[in-house]
Motif scaffolding. Sequence first.
Motif, PDB file in Angstrom:
ATOM      1  N   LEU A  87     100.773  27.315  36.362  1.00 45.32           N
ATOM      2  CA  LEU A  87     100.155  27.694  35.088  1.00 45.32           C
ATOM      3  C   LEU A  87      99.486  29.059  35.191  1.00 45.32           C
ATOM      4  O   LEU A  87      99.680  29.929  34.327  1.00 45.32           O
ATOM      5  N   ILE A  88      98.695  29.256  36.228  1.00 43.93           N
ATOM      6  CA  ILE A  88      97.991  30.535  36.389  1.00 43.93           C
ATOM      7  C   ILE A  88      98.986  31.674  36.593  1.00 43.93           C
ATOM      8  O   ILE A  88      98.841  32.764  36.013  1.00 43.93           O
ATOM      9  N   GLN A  89     100.004  31.446  37.396  1.00 46.23           N
ATOM     10  CA  GLN A  89     100.981  32.494  37.680  1.00 46.23           C
ATOM     11  C   GLN A  89     101.722  32.942  36.424  1.00 46.23           C
ATOM     12  O   GLN A  89     101.849  34.143  36.159  1.00 46.23           O
ATOM     13  N   PHE A  90     102.197  31.989  35.637  1.00 43.66           N
ATOM     14  CA  PHE A  90     103.022  32.366  34.489  1.00 43.66           C
ATOM     15  C   PHE A  90     102.193  32.725  33.259  1.00 43.66           C
ATOM     16  O   PHE A  90     102.681  33.439  32.381  1.00 43.66           O
ATOM     17  N   VAL A  91     100.957  32.269  33.196  1.00 46.39           N
ATOM     18  CA  VAL A  91     100.051  32.784  32.158  1.00 46.39           C
ATOM     19  C   VAL A  91      99.737  34.249  32.449  1.00 46.39           C
ATOM     20  O   VAL A  91      99.713  35.092  31.543  1.00 46.39           O
ATOM     21  N   THR A  92      99.506  34.551  33.721  1.00 48.21           N
ATOM     22  CA  THR A  92      99.304  35.950  34.117  1.00 48.21           C
ATOM     23  C   THR A  92     100.541  36.781  33.814  1.00 48.21           C
ATOM     24  O   THR A  92     100.447  37.911  33.317  1.00 48.21           O
ATOM     25  N   TYR A  93     101.698  36.218  34.099  1.00 48.97           N
ATOM     26  CA  TYR A  93     102.963  36.906  33.816  1.00 48.97           C
ATOM     27  C   TYR A  93     103.120  37.191  32.322  1.00 48.97           C
ATOM     28  O   TYR A  93     103.641  38.244  31.931  1.00 48.97           O
ATOM     29  N   TYR A  94     102.659  36.259  31.498  1.00 51.69           N
ATOM     30  CA  TYR A  94     102.798  36.399  30.047  1.00 51.69           C
ATOM     31  C   TYR A  94     101.887  37.493  29.491  1.00 51.69           C
ATOM     32  O   TYR A  94     102.285  38.250  28.597  1.00 51.69           O
ATOM     33  N   PHE A  95     100.671  37.603  30.040  1.00 51.69           N
ATOM     34  CA  PHE A  95      99.681  38.509  29.459  1.00 51.69           C
ATOM     35  C   PHE A  95      99.637  39.887  30.128  1.00 51.69           C
ATOM     36  O   PHE A  95      99.090  40.830  29.552  1.00 51.69           O
ATOM     37  N   PHE A  96     100.179  40.014  31.329  1.00 52.67           N
ATOM     38  CA  PHE A  96     100.104  41.292  32.037  1.00 52.67           C
ATOM     39  C   PHE A  96     101.508  41.820  32.327  1.00 52.67           C
ATOM     40  O   PHE A  96     102.407  41.057  32.681  1.00 52.67           O
ATOM     41  N   ALA A  97     101.659  43.125  32.193  1.00 53.68           N
ATOM     42  CA  ALA A  97     102.955  43.752  32.464  1.00 53.68           C
ATOM     43  C   ALA A  97     103.044  44.286  33.888  1.00 53.68           C
ATOM     44  O   ALA A  97     104.143  44.476  34.412  1.00 53.68           O
ATOM     45  N   SER A  98     101.895  44.525  34.510  1.00 51.66           N
ATOM     46  CA  SER A  98     101.875  45.115  35.848  1.00 51.66           C
ATOM     47  C   SER A  98     102.326  44.113  36.908  1.00 51.66           C
ATOM     48  O   SER A  98     101.774  43.014  37.014  1.00 51.66           O
ATOM     49  N   TYR A  99     103.323  44.504  37.684  1.00 53.80           N
ATOM     50  CA  TYR A  99     103.793  43.651  38.777  1.00 53.80           C
ATOM     51  C   TYR A  99     102.686  43.411  39.800  1.00 53.80           C
ATOM     52  O   TYR A  99     102.571  42.315  40.363  1.00 53.80           O
ATOM     53  N   ILE A 100     101.885  44.435  40.046  1.00 54.66           N
ATOM     54  CA  ILE A 100     100.833  44.325  41.063  1.00 54.66           C
ATOM     55  C   ILE A 100      99.820  43.249  40.676  1.00 54.66           C
ATOM     56  O   ILE A 100      99.400  42.429  41.507  1.00 54.66           O
ATOM     57  N   ILE A 101      99.429  43.236  39.407  1.00 58.34           N
ATOM     58  CA  ILE A 101      98.470  42.230  38.940  1.00 58.34           C
ATOM     59  C   ILE A 101      99.082  40.833  39.020  1.00 58.34           C
ATOM     60  O   ILE A 101      98.449  39.880  39.496  1.00 58.34           O
ATOM     61  N   ILE A 102     100.320  40.710  38.563  1.00 60.90           N
ATOM     62  CA  ILE A 102     100.993  39.401  38.569  1.00 60.90           C
ATOM     63  C   ILE A 102     101.123  38.872  39.986  1.00 60.90           C
ATOM     64  O   ILE A 102     100.762  37.719  40.279  1.00 60.90           O
ATOM     65  N   TRP A 103     101.633  39.700  40.878  1.00 58.66           N
ATOM     66  CA  TRP A 103     101.835  39.259  42.256  1.00 58.66           C
ATOM     67  C   TRP A 103     100.512  39.067  42.987  1.00 58.66           C
ATOM     68  O   TRP A 103     100.381  38.161  43.813  1.00 58.66           O
ATOM     69  N   GLY A 104      99.535  39.918  42.687  1.00 62.88           N
ATOM     70  CA  GLY A 104      98.233  39.794  43.341  1.00 62.88           C
ATOM     71  C   GLY A 104      97.547  38.482  42.997  1.00 62.88           C
ATOM     72  O   GLY A 104      97.056  37.768  43.885  1.00 62.88           O
TER      73      GLY A 104
END
Length: 293
Positions: A22-39
Amino acid sequence: MQRRTNIQVSSMIILLSILTILIQFVTYYFFASYIIIWGISLIISLICCHLLLEQSVNYDTCFQYSILTLFISLIIIVLTYFEKDYRLLPFTGAMAGIAFINWFAPLLHCYIRSMIGYGTKIDDFGIFYRNSNIIFYLFYIGVLIYGNFSPNAFPWAYRAIGHEVNVMPFDVISVQIEDYLFGAIPLSNIIIYLLSRIAIFIPYGFGLALLLRHQSRLVKFFSLLVIPFIIEAIQYFTIPARCDIDDLIYALLGGLIGSALFLLSNFLYRIVNGRDFLSHDTEFHFSKNTYHY
């Protein structure tokens, strides 16, 4: 009481896996930066692994957590990739990174835990490492087969190939550099061309360095060429345009980098722990046979 404890741990694995996804894909949905998503994906995975180890004192719980999060993330990736309507979750390369993190983060955390040995002593890291590597190399073999023998696989990695076998070393990269200097192609084409051929064989070199750790350097060196040579030989008869002497050179370079990474990780492990990596966890018994790393 033991059964109740196991049920509680299993419930915790499921709960933390769902929370992670949930946290990973919510982050993926709201952020475009790969660094933020992967971090964020890496941080939440490491935290969950720490909680599981503290509660279970068993590396197997981290393996189960890794398998569950990896499986769920792969399902989401496949559904998103083949979905025509991208209004909910558009498919990007960041998704592949999330899946990789769901495998790598538990392995990284357990490696550090085994190396440092803080907290309650936990045994059987070798079994956890073996199981995690089985999962990885199954995917790895699949990627190698698909990428090297499927005509339409990874077109971004084969922009510069010709129409016949290339036996002249560095011919393709020389042409690419010349085209870049004249403004015909961007620098990213050269970087992708090199990295795609070098990076893919880094895990191969790492695995061989571990498996052949007690063999001579000559055996290790020539072993790095076995799989690349087989791939190029098959391509010579099936897809001649992809048969390139440069691929052997880049594969060897990637294998050497992988071997160096193993030596570095083993060196760090020895400094901190006082023994070689997997030195006391290298025998796995199944039936009457013994398997060695």
